[in-house]
Scaffold this active site. Structure first.
Site, PDB file in Angstrom:
ATOM      1  N   ASP A   1      54.945 -67.103 -53.425  1.00 36.08           N
ATOM      2  CA  ASP A   1      55.081 -65.862 -52.660  1.00 36.08           C
ATOM      3  C   ASP A   1      56.523 -65.686 -52.206  1.00 36.08           C
ATOM      4  OD1 ASP A   1      53.312 -63.787 -50.823  1.00 36.08           O
ATOM      5  OD2 ASP A   1      55.090 -64.514 -49.763  1.00 36.08           O
TER       6      ASP A   1
ATOM      7  N   TYR B   1      63.351 -61.495 -48.310  1.00 36.26           N
ATOM      8  CA  TYR B   1      63.751 -62.893 -48.195  1.00 36.26           C
ATOM      9  C   TYR B   1      65.104 -63.163 -48.841  1.00 36.26           C
ATOM     10  CZ  TYR B   1      58.739 -63.677 -47.265  1.00 36.26           C
ATOM     11  OH  TYR B   1      57.469 -63.635 -46.767  1.00 36.26           O
TER      12      TYR B   1
ATOM     13  N   LYS C   1      57.461 -58.517 -52.544  1.00 39.64           N
ATOM     14  CA  LYS C   1      57.151 -57.438 -51.611  1.00 39.64           C
ATOM     15  C   LYS C   1      58.312 -56.455 -51.503  1.00 39.64           C
ATOM     16  CE  LYS C   1      54.984 -61.073 -48.861  1.00 39.64           C
ATOM     17  NZ  LYS C   1      55.864 -62.158 -49.343  1.00 39.64           N
TER      18      LYS C   1
ATOM     19  N   HIS D   1      55.707 -54.394 -47.797  1.00 38.93           N
ATOM     20  CA  HIS D   1      55.848 -55.457 -46.807  1.00 38.93           C
ATOM     21  C   HIS D   1      55.395 -55.033 -45.401  1.00 38.93           C
ATOM     22  CE1 HIS D   1      58.355 -59.374 -46.310  1.00 38.93           C
ATOM     23  NE2 HIS D   1      57.296 -59.396 -45.550  1.00 38.93           N
TER      24      HIS D   1
ATOM     25  N   LEU E   1      49.768 -71.702 -40.434  1.00 35.54           N
ATOM     26  CA  LEU E   1      49.824 -72.859 -39.541  1.00 35.54           C
ATOM     27  C   LEU E   1      50.424 -72.495 -38.184  1.00 35.54           C
ATOM     28  CD1 LEU E   1      50.979 -75.534 -42.145  1.00 35.54           C
ATOM     29  CD2 LEU E   1      48.690 -75.196 -41.199  1.00 35.54           C
TER      30      LEU E   1
ATOM     31  N   ILE F   1      49.054 -69.193 -47.347  1.00 33.05           N
ATOM     32  CA  ILE F   1      50.389 -69.319 -47.930  1.00 33.05           C
ATOM     33  C   ILE F   1      51.276 -70.134 -46.988  1.00 33.05           C
ATOM     34  CG2 ILE F   1      52.322 -68.051 -48.968  1.00 33.05           C
ATOM     35  CD1 ILE F   1      50.475 -65.642 -49.179  1.00 33.05           C
TER      36      ILE F   1
ATOM     37  N   LYS G   1      54.247 -72.840 -45.927  1.00 29.12           N
ATOM     38  CA  LYS G   1      55.597 -73.076 -46.440  1.00 29.12           C
ATOM     39  C   LYS G   1      56.147 -74.355 -45.819  1.00 29.12           C
ATOM     40  CE  LYS G   1      60.253 -72.548 -45.577  1.00 29.12           C
ATOM     41  NZ  LYS G   1      61.102 -72.766 -44.370  1.00 29.12           N
ATOM     42  N   SER G   2      56.783 -75.172 -46.635  1.00 25.43           N
ATOM     43  CA  SER G   2      57.455 -76.368 -46.143  1.00 25.43           C
ATOM     44  C   SER G   2      58.547 -76.743 -47.128  1.00 25.43           C
ATOM     45  CB  SER G   2      56.470 -77.534 -45.987  1.00 25.43           C
ATOM     46  OG  SER G   2      57.152 -78.705 -45.572  1.00 25.43           O
TER      47      SER G   2
ATOM     48  N   ARG H   1      54.882 -82.951 -46.727  1.00 22.76           N
ATOM     49  CA  ARG H   1      54.118 -81.856 -46.144  1.00 22.76           C
ATOM     50  C   ARG H   1      53.575 -80.931 -47.238  1.00 22.76           C
ATOM     51  NH1 ARG H   1      55.781 -80.863 -40.749  1.00 22.76           N
ATOM     52  NH2 ARG H   1      55.560 -82.856 -39.658  1.00 22.76           N
TER      53      ARG H   1
ATOM     54  N   ASN I   1      49.670 -80.257 -47.474  1.00 19.78           N
ATOM     55  CA  ASN I   1      49.097 -78.916 -47.384  1.00 19.78           C
ATOM     56  C   ASN I   1      48.232 -78.558 -48.588  1.00 19.78           C
ATOM     57  OD1 ASN I   1      50.406 -78.551 -44.942  1.00 19.78           O
ATOM     58  ND2 ASN I   1      52.088 -77.364 -45.799  1.00 19.78           N
TER      59      ASN I   1
END
Length: 263
Positions: free
Chosen positions: A34, A39, A64, A97, A179, A217, A219-220, A225, A229
């Site tokens: 994603d 971004y 997006k 978005h 999270l 979705i 993210k790390s 991690r 996840n």
């Protein structure tokens, strides 16, 4: 193609380091990436996908539309640039978005996005951060229901009514920041459940989302991690555990309320 229920978020991942992280996630087994024009890393994501050596048809790619690109000409031009940056001829899902405050504007944008679906450059089109009234506006105006609505969901923002509304319209719900940026990891209810199951708080929260029928979705940038996840498909929460986590809802948001976003 069925959308993978576990995705990998790329917000704030940039350059060679970010590319390595995405390659790492794909190596671990993620097949849903994603990103977003906002971004500023679509080219990096495209490079990572290419370097992974995984066939394009095995990876679900979502990007997006950025807020300044809502006008029809800007939407068309920016979407073409997104495909070029990603190095692909189509994306699996293209999302608006944010709805912004101008209802006529986001309805017009939704009409433009349908062109991308019609010509095959976006297998599916959808929205992000839409409340029910935003969804009703575009559906009523165009007769076209979004494939998905990506919204903020975590134990402190359960979004039950909106999720129920989306599911009633057969709109897939994706959870961004599932999270809660780690805020719930020290929550006694979640810690207790994690201890009972021999799991981590992150795994418990993600599993709670999966059992609600959501796409998650996380993210790390940390390999351990990233692996942690992904290990959420071999256990289940009981009804009581699900209810205990849901009861943590207090309406607290990480991001802005979509009704207040105008740029």
């Amino acid at each position: 193609m069925r959308i993978p229920q576990l995705g990998f978020g790329t917000w704030r991942l940039f350059g060679d380091e970010g590319c390595d992280v995405v390659v790492e996630a794909l190596d671990v087994g993620y097949r849903h990436i994603d990103t977003a024009q906002m971004y500023g890393n679509e080219e990096m994501v495209g490079k990572a996908i290419s370097l992974s050596g995984i066939p394009r048809e095995e990876i679900w790619i979502t990007t997006k539309l950025d807020n300044p690109n809502h006008a029809p000409v800007s939407a068309r031009d920016s979407f073409a640039r997104s495909l070029d940056a990603l190095g692909v001829d189509h994306v699996d899902l293209f999302l608006m978005h944010w709805p912004l405050r101008d209802e006529a504007g986001f309805v017009r944008t939704w009409e433009t996005m349908q062109e991308f679906s019609s010509d095959g450059r976006a297998t599916h089109i959808g929205v992000s951060n839409f409340h029910a009234h935003h969804l009703e506006a575009i559906i009523e105006a165009t007769g076209v229901t979004p494939f998905a609505n990506q919204i903020e969901v975590h134990p402190y923002l359960v979004q039950k009514e909106l999720i129920d509304f989306c599911h009633s319209k057969r709109i897939l719900v994706e959870a961004w920041s599932p999270l809660g940026r780690g805020r719930a990891f020290a929550e006694p209810v979640i810690v207790t459940i994690a201890e009972q199951l021999g799991r981590t708080p992150a795994q418990v929260v993600l599993r709670w989302q999966l059992q609600r029928g959501l796409v998650v979705i996380p993210k790390s940038a940390n390999r351990e991690r990233i692996i942690e996840n992904s290990q959420i498909f071999d256990f289940e929460l009981t009804d009581d555990q699900m209810t205990a986590i849901t009861s943590l809802h207090n309406g607290e948001r990480i991001g802005p309320d979509p009704d207040e976003r105008d740029q």
